[in-house]
Write a protein that holds these residues in place. Structure first.
Motif, PDB file in Angstrom:
ATOM      1  N   GLY A  96       7.425  -6.963  12.273  1.00 28.40           N
ATOM      2  CA  GLY A  96       6.509  -6.249  13.148  1.00 28.40           C
ATOM      3  C   GLY A  96       5.680  -5.221  12.409  1.00 28.40           C
ATOM      4  O   GLY A  96       6.011  -4.791  11.314  1.00 28.40           O
ATOM      5  N   GLU A  97       4.598  -4.810  13.032  1.00 23.38           N
ATOM      6  CA  GLU A  97       3.656  -3.912  12.392  1.00 23.38           C
ATOM      7  C   GLU A  97       4.273  -2.560  12.028  1.00 23.38           C
ATOM      8  O   GLU A  97       3.826  -1.900  11.105  1.00 23.38           O
ATOM      9  CB  GLU A  97       2.453  -3.685  13.323  1.00 23.38           C
ATOM     10  CG  GLU A  97       1.560  -4.913  13.474  1.00 23.38           C
ATOM     11  CD  GLU A  97       0.871  -5.282  12.168  1.00 23.38           C
ATOM     12  OE1 GLU A  97       0.228  -4.416  11.570  1.00 23.38           O
ATOM     13  OE2 GLU A  97       0.998  -6.435  11.747  1.00 23.38           O
ATOM     14  N   ASN A  98       5.276  -2.115  12.782  1.00 20.08           N
ATOM     15  CA  ASN A  98       5.878  -0.824  12.484  1.00 20.08           C
ATOM     16  C   ASN A  98       6.913  -0.901  11.370  1.00 20.08           C
ATOM     17  O   ASN A  98       7.391   0.118  10.894  1.00 20.08           O
ATOM     18  CB  ASN A  98       6.534  -0.238  13.741  1.00 20.08           C
ATOM     19  CG  ASN A  98       5.524   0.172  14.779  1.00 20.08           C
ATOM     20  OD1 ASN A  98       4.371   0.395  14.451  1.00 20.08           O
ATOM     21  ND2 ASN A  98       5.944   0.271  16.022  1.00 20.08           N
ATOM     22  N   ALA A  99       7.290  -2.096  10.973  1.00 22.45           N
ATOM     23  CA  ALA A  99       8.393  -2.262  10.043  1.00 22.45           C
ATOM     24  C   ALA A  99       7.933  -2.197   8.591  1.00 22.45           C
ATOM     25  O   ALA A  99       8.105  -3.120   7.813  1.00 22.45           O
ATOM     26  CB  ALA A  99       9.125  -3.567  10.316  1.00 22.45           C
ATOM     27  N   VAL A 100       7.322  -1.098   8.241  1.00 22.36           N
ATOM     28  CA  VAL A 100       7.014  -0.780   6.856  1.00 22.36           C
ATOM     29  C   VAL A 100       7.317   0.694   6.672  1.00 22.36           C
ATOM     30  O   VAL A 100       7.416   1.445   7.633  1.00 22.36           O
ATOM     31  CB  VAL A 100       5.527  -1.042   6.502  1.00 22.36           C
ATOM     32  CG1 VAL A 100       5.196  -2.503   6.607  1.00 22.36           C
ATOM     33  CG2 VAL A 100       4.588  -0.218   7.374  1.00 22.36           C
ATOM     34  N   SER A 101       7.521   1.090   5.449  1.00 24.31           N
ATOM     35  CA  SER A 101       7.603   2.509   5.150  1.00 24.31           C
ATOM     36  C   SER A 101       6.305   2.859   4.442  1.00 24.31           C
ATOM     37  O   SER A 101       6.152   2.589   3.252  1.00 24.31           O
ATOM     38  CB  SER A 101       8.804   2.822   4.260  1.00 24.31           C
ATOM     39  OG  SER A 101       8.903   4.209   4.045  1.00 24.31           O
ATOM     40  N   PRO A 102       5.314   3.410   5.162  1.00 20.54           N
ATOM     41  CA  PRO A 102       3.986   3.615   4.583  1.00 20.54           C
ATOM     42  C   PRO A 102       4.029   4.371   3.259  1.00 20.54           C
ATOM     43  O   PRO A 102       4.744   5.364   3.116  1.00 20.54           O
ATOM     44  CB  PRO A 102       3.275   4.425   5.662  1.00 20.54           C
ATOM     45  CG  PRO A 102       3.954   4.055   6.929  1.00 20.54           C
ATOM     46  CD  PRO A 102       5.397   3.869   6.553  1.00 20.54           C
ATOM     47  N   LEU A 103       3.299   3.853   2.300  1.00 16.41           N
ATOM     48  CA  LEU A 103       3.115   4.454   0.979  1.00 16.41           C
ATOM     49  C   LEU A 103       4.341   4.331   0.073  1.00 16.41           C
ATOM     50  O   LEU A 103       4.339   4.863  -1.023  1.00 16.41           O
ATOM     51  CB  LEU A 103       2.704   5.931   1.081  1.00 16.41           C
ATOM     52  CG  LEU A 103       1.341   6.197   1.723  1.00 16.41           C
ATOM     53  CD1 LEU A 103       1.068   7.695   1.783  1.00 16.41           C
ATOM     54  CD2 LEU A 103       0.228   5.499   0.956  1.00 16.41           C
ATOM     55  N   TYR A 104       5.383   3.625   0.511  1.00 12.86           N
ATOM     56  CA  TYR A 104       6.540   3.494  -0.372  1.00 12.86           C
ATOM     57  C   TYR A 104       6.130   2.807  -1.670  1.00 12.86           C
ATOM     58  O   TYR A 104       6.459   3.273  -2.771  1.00 12.86           O
ATOM     59  CB  TYR A 104       7.675   2.718   0.296  1.00 12.86           C
ATOM     60  CG  TYR A 104       8.905   2.644  -0.581  1.00 12.86           C
ATOM     61  CD1 TYR A 104       9.781   3.722  -0.648  1.00 12.86           C
ATOM     62  CD2 TYR A 104       9.168   1.529  -1.362  1.00 12.86           C
ATOM     63  CE1 TYR A 104      10.891   3.685  -1.474  1.00 12.86           C
ATOM     64  CE2 TYR A 104      10.279   1.482  -2.192  1.00 12.86           C
ATOM     65  CZ  TYR A 104      11.135   2.559  -2.248  1.00 12.86           C
ATOM     66  OH  TYR A 104      12.228   2.513  -3.087  1.00 12.86           O
ATOM     67  N   SER A 105       5.416   1.707  -1.562  1.00 15.14           N
ATOM     68  CA  SER A 105       4.967   1.000  -2.765  1.00 15.14           C
ATOM     69  C   SER A 105       3.649   1.557  -3.289  1.00 15.14           C
ATOM     70  O   SER A 105       3.510   1.843  -4.475  1.00 15.14           O
ATOM     71  CB  SER A 105       4.814  -0.496  -2.488  1.00 15.14           C
ATOM     72  OG  SER A 105       6.074  -1.084  -2.266  1.00 15.14           O
ATOM     73  N   ASN A 106       2.685   1.717  -2.397  1.00 16.56           N
ATOM     74  CA  ASN A 106       1.364   2.140  -2.843  1.00 16.56           C
ATOM     75  C   ASN A 106       1.391   3.561  -3.404  1.00 16.56           C
ATOM     76  O   ASN A 106       0.616   3.896  -4.299  1.00 16.56           O
ATOM     77  CB  ASN A 106       0.359   2.047  -1.698  1.00 16.56           C
ATOM     78  CG  ASN A 106      -1.070   2.014  -2.188  1.00 16.56           C
ATOM     79  OD1 ASN A 106      -1.397   1.248  -3.087  1.00 16.56           O
ATOM     80  ND2 ASN A 106      -1.915   2.855  -1.625  1.00 16.56           N
ATOM     81  N   GLY A 107       2.270   4.400  -2.881  1.00 18.06           N
ATOM     82  CA  GLY A 107       2.356   5.759  -3.399  1.00 18.06           C
ATOM     83  C   GLY A 107       2.795   5.807  -4.845  1.00 18.06           C
ATOM     84  O   GLY A 107       2.446   6.735  -5.580  1.00 18.06           O
ATOM     85  N   GLN A 108       3.554   4.787  -5.274  1.00 16.82           N
ATOM     86  CA  GLN A 108       4.060   4.763  -6.643  1.00 16.82           C
ATOM     87  C   GLN A 108       3.305   3.774  -7.532  1.00 16.82           C
ATOM     88  O   GLN A 108       3.638   3.637  -8.711  1.00 16.82           O
ATOM     89  CB  GLN A 108       5.548   4.392  -6.635  1.00 16.82           C
ATOM     90  CG  GLN A 108       6.403   5.326  -5.794  1.00 16.82           C
ATOM     91  CD  GLN A 108       7.867   4.951  -5.792  1.00 16.82           C
ATOM     92  OE1 GLN A 108       8.617   5.320  -6.685  1.00 16.82           O
ATOM     93  NE2 GLN A 108       8.280   4.208  -4.785  1.00 16.82           N
ATOM     94  N   GLY A 109       2.332   3.075  -6.955  1.00 20.76           N
ATOM     95  CA  GLY A 109       1.637   2.039  -7.698  1.00 20.76           C
ATOM     96  C   GLY A 109       0.647   2.585  -8.703  1.00 20.76           C
ATOM     97  O   GLY A 109       0.210   3.740  -8.618  1.00 20.76           O
ATOM     98  N   PRO A 110       0.239   1.756  -9.686  1.00 20.58           N
ATOM     99  CA  PRO A 110      -0.714   2.190 -10.703  1.00 20.58           C
ATOM    100  C   PRO A 110      -2.027   2.676 -10.103  1.00 20.58           C
ATOM    101  O   PRO A 110      -2.635   1.978  -9.286  1.00 20.58           O
ATOM    102  CB  PRO A 110      -0.921   0.923 -11.542  1.00 20.58           C
ATOM    103  CG  PRO A 110       0.328   0.140 -11.342  1.00 20.58           C
ATOM    104  CD  PRO A 110       0.726   0.392  -9.927  1.00 20.58           C
ATOM    105  N   ARG A 111      -2.429   3.850 -10.484  1.00 20.42           N
ATOM    106  CA  ARG A 111      -3.709   4.393 -10.032  1.00 20.42           C
ATOM    107  C   ARG A 111      -4.743   4.142 -11.110  1.00 20.42           C
ATOM    108  O   ARG A 111      -4.608   4.576 -12.251  1.00 20.42           O
ATOM    109  CB  ARG A 111      -3.587   5.889  -9.756  1.00 20.42           C
ATOM    110  CG  ARG A 111      -4.897   6.489  -9.271  1.00 20.42           C
ATOM    111  CD  ARG A 111      -4.686   7.801  -8.555  1.00 20.42           C
ATOM    112  NE  ARG A 111      -5.909   8.211  -7.892  1.00 20.42           N
ATOM    113  CZ  ARG A 111      -5.974   9.148  -6.957  1.00 20.42           C
ATOM    114  NH1 ARG A 111      -4.878   9.768  -6.572  1.00 20.42           N
ATOM    115  NH2 ARG A 111      -7.109   9.473  -6.403  1.00 20.42           N
ATOM    116  N   GLY A 112      -5.801   3.411 -10.732  1.00 20.05           N
ATOM    117  CA  GLY A 112      -6.783   2.987 -11.712  1.00 20.05           C
ATOM    118  C   GLY A 112      -7.883   3.992 -11.960  1.00 20.05           C
ATOM    119  O   GLY A 112      -8.133   4.900 -11.177  1.00 20.05           O
TER     120      GLY A 112
END
Length: 520
Positions: free
Chosen positions: A297-313
């Motif tokens: 479901g749409e709510n079943a993510v932890s926002p920014l868990y991956s993107n917060g730690q991902g490579p910043r270009g």
């Protein structure tokens, strides 16, 4: 798990009501639930409990439990991670990293709110289930799941803030004319509550693989593992040893391996899908993890868990994240030669100089994604355990790169083995300690130890659990946080920085009746 039936009044709302002396009846409900149906219908009751699991997904810059603000806070306070990104971008993380953060940080306020929202949901669910009329075994199982979640939340609260308000029921009218909602109790009293909750969960939850155990829900093994960890913080070593031995002896869990007793690519443990039968979500060593993905479901993510730690270009290419929470150089140099966990934990960015010839430079990740070079990103290292592939795993939700589905591992069997080893050392059971620690070392491609000390176990915990939000708390409970962190230039103050400040916003809402932690 995207039911919207159980969004109850948060503690912050309760505190506002208390400080303003409003009636409980004046507080608007934030959600609806058919309590009559829950009392007699196991399916409705299961949905009620599902609503409480939803609090695990709180993330982003809002209320948090085990997601974005949590990992930024406790990883960056440790020697495992740096704030990352460009100076000033992660300003609160920089203050946490240097131990100069103040009670006005929204990180702490949103963590506090997130935990008490989840606790209130669990309290409401437990009160309703206490009156349920369907079969007692199902009622006890569902209450066990709620007790597990409440125990987890209070465990994080007490490690973050020390003594906190103890709220175990839905407040009534009389509570808003008292200080009960804003009075801290001792950390010892909170630990007593946690142990009671988790023991109830141990006694009433089914084992992994049981017909009544759904993947992603708390099981007896999950409760035993977490209860052992709580006793470890209390130095109850016999309890730690007994509980972890029970998990080990159950035969229901095993280390992920792909070559005898070893694992060639340690990172497969943290991916969505198995590789050659090894790893992936809910694998053989998973005791408990937060479930995410497009099928939930749409709510079943932890926002920014991956993107917060991902490579910043930088330099014009499409970045994968904020670049926060970058693995530290100290962590990178702490691994033994040949330890496969190093490459599975840290993404190392290649410099501009091309050692592989023209057209074949940069860092290529497991899914084929190539980060061109160190000139293209802001950090030299990134957290590989937090990486979610945009091409080889489930697509991001809601069209937002911030909402990548990524299961969060709360406890793994490897940690159970290491807790067992630490308890065995403390109890003088050297043979048992060697058996447990060498299983973890051999899986990482390292030779067995012939003798084992407490420092050996602590070192193994760091290598195995790096970037999994344990290192800072480990240093504190081991009594060496100041020594280790000051050696790296951090401004850790003994007697102060073992815990974080109570959020000033919560103190203000309590009319100053919520007492600040020492020296803040």
């Amino acid at each position: 798990m995207n039911y919207k039936i159980l969004i109850f009044i948060s503690v912050t709302t309760l505190l506002i009501a208390s400080s303003c002396k409003k009636s409980f009846l004046d507080v608007p409900a934030q959600g609806q639930i058919d309590e009559a149906a829950v009392l007699k219908d196991p399916t409705a009751a299961q949905n009620l409990v599902t609503g409480v699991y939803n609090s695990l997904y709180q993330g982003g810059f809002g209320n948090n439990t085990v997601g974005f603000l949590y990992y930024v806070t406790v990883d960056e306070a440790s020697d495992d991670a740096d704030p990352g990104s460009v100076p000033g971008d992660n300003s609160q993380g920089e203050l946490i990293d240097n131990f100069t953060v103040t009670p006005n940080s929204f990180f702490f306020d949103n963590l506090w709110k997130g935990y008490y929202v989840g606790i209130n949901q669990a309290n409401k669910g437990l009160e309703i289930l206490d009156k349920a009329t369907f079969d007692a075994a199902t009622v006890s199982r569902l209450k066990g799941e709620l007790s597990y979640i409440r125990g987890l939340y209070y465990f994080n609260l007490v490690r973050l803030f020390g003594g906190v308000p103890k709220i175990t029921r839905v407040p009534g009218v009389a509570d808003f004319n008292s200080d009960s909602l804003v009075t801290k109790v001792s950390k010892e009293e909170i630990y007593t509550l946690i142990i009671s909750d988790l023991q109830f969960a141990v006694d009433n939850l089914p084992t992994k693989g049981n017909a009544n155990t759904t993947v992603g829900r708390a099981s007896k093994g999950a409760a035993e593992g977490l209860l052992a960890k709580v006793y470890m913080y209390q130095q109850g070593w016999q309890k730690v040893y007994d509980l972890t031995s029970d998990v080990i002896g159950s035969g229901l869990y095993s280390l992920v391996t792909d070559k005898g007793d070893t694992l060639t690519d340690y990172n497969v443990i943290f991916r969505e899908k198995p590789v050659n039968g090894a790893g992936g979500n809910n694998n053989s060593e998973s005791l408990f993890e937060v479930q995410t993905g497009v099928n939930i479901g749409e709510n079943a993510v932890s926002p920014l868990y991956s993107n917060g730690q991902g490579p910043r270009g930088k330099g014009g290419w499409d970045d994968l994240g904020f670049g926060w929470n970058s693995p530290s150089l100290d962590l990178a140099t702490s691994y033994e030669p040949g330890d496969t966990r190093k490459a599975g934990t840290i993404i190392f960015i290649q410099p501009t100089a091309n050692p592989n010839g023209p057209g074949n430079f940069g860092t290529t990740l497991w899914d084929g994604f190539r980060i061109p070079s160190l000139d293209s990103v802001v950090n030299p290292r990134y957290n590989y355990k937090g990486y979610a592939s945009s091409t080889a795993e489930s697509p991001q939700l809601s069209g937002s790169k911030d909402s990548k589905p990524k299961n969060i591992r709360i406890m793994r069997y490897a940690e159970v083995l290491l807790m067992n080893a630490e308890a065995a050392v403390k109890l003088g059971k050297t043979g048992d300690a060697l058996t447990a620690i060498n299983r973890v070392r051999n899986r990482a491609g390292l030779p067995s130890l012939a003798t084992v000390t407490l420092n050996d176990v602590w070192k193994e915990r760091r290598s195995e659990l790096a970037m999994e939000q344990d290192r800072f708390f480990d240093l504190v409970r081991q009594g060496r946080a100041g020594t280790v962190l000051r050696a790296l230039g951090k401004g850790f103050v003994d007697g102060k920085n073992e815990i974080f400040p109570i959020p000033q916003a919560e103190i203000d809402l309590s009319n100053k009746k919520l007492i600040q932690n020492p020296q803040y």
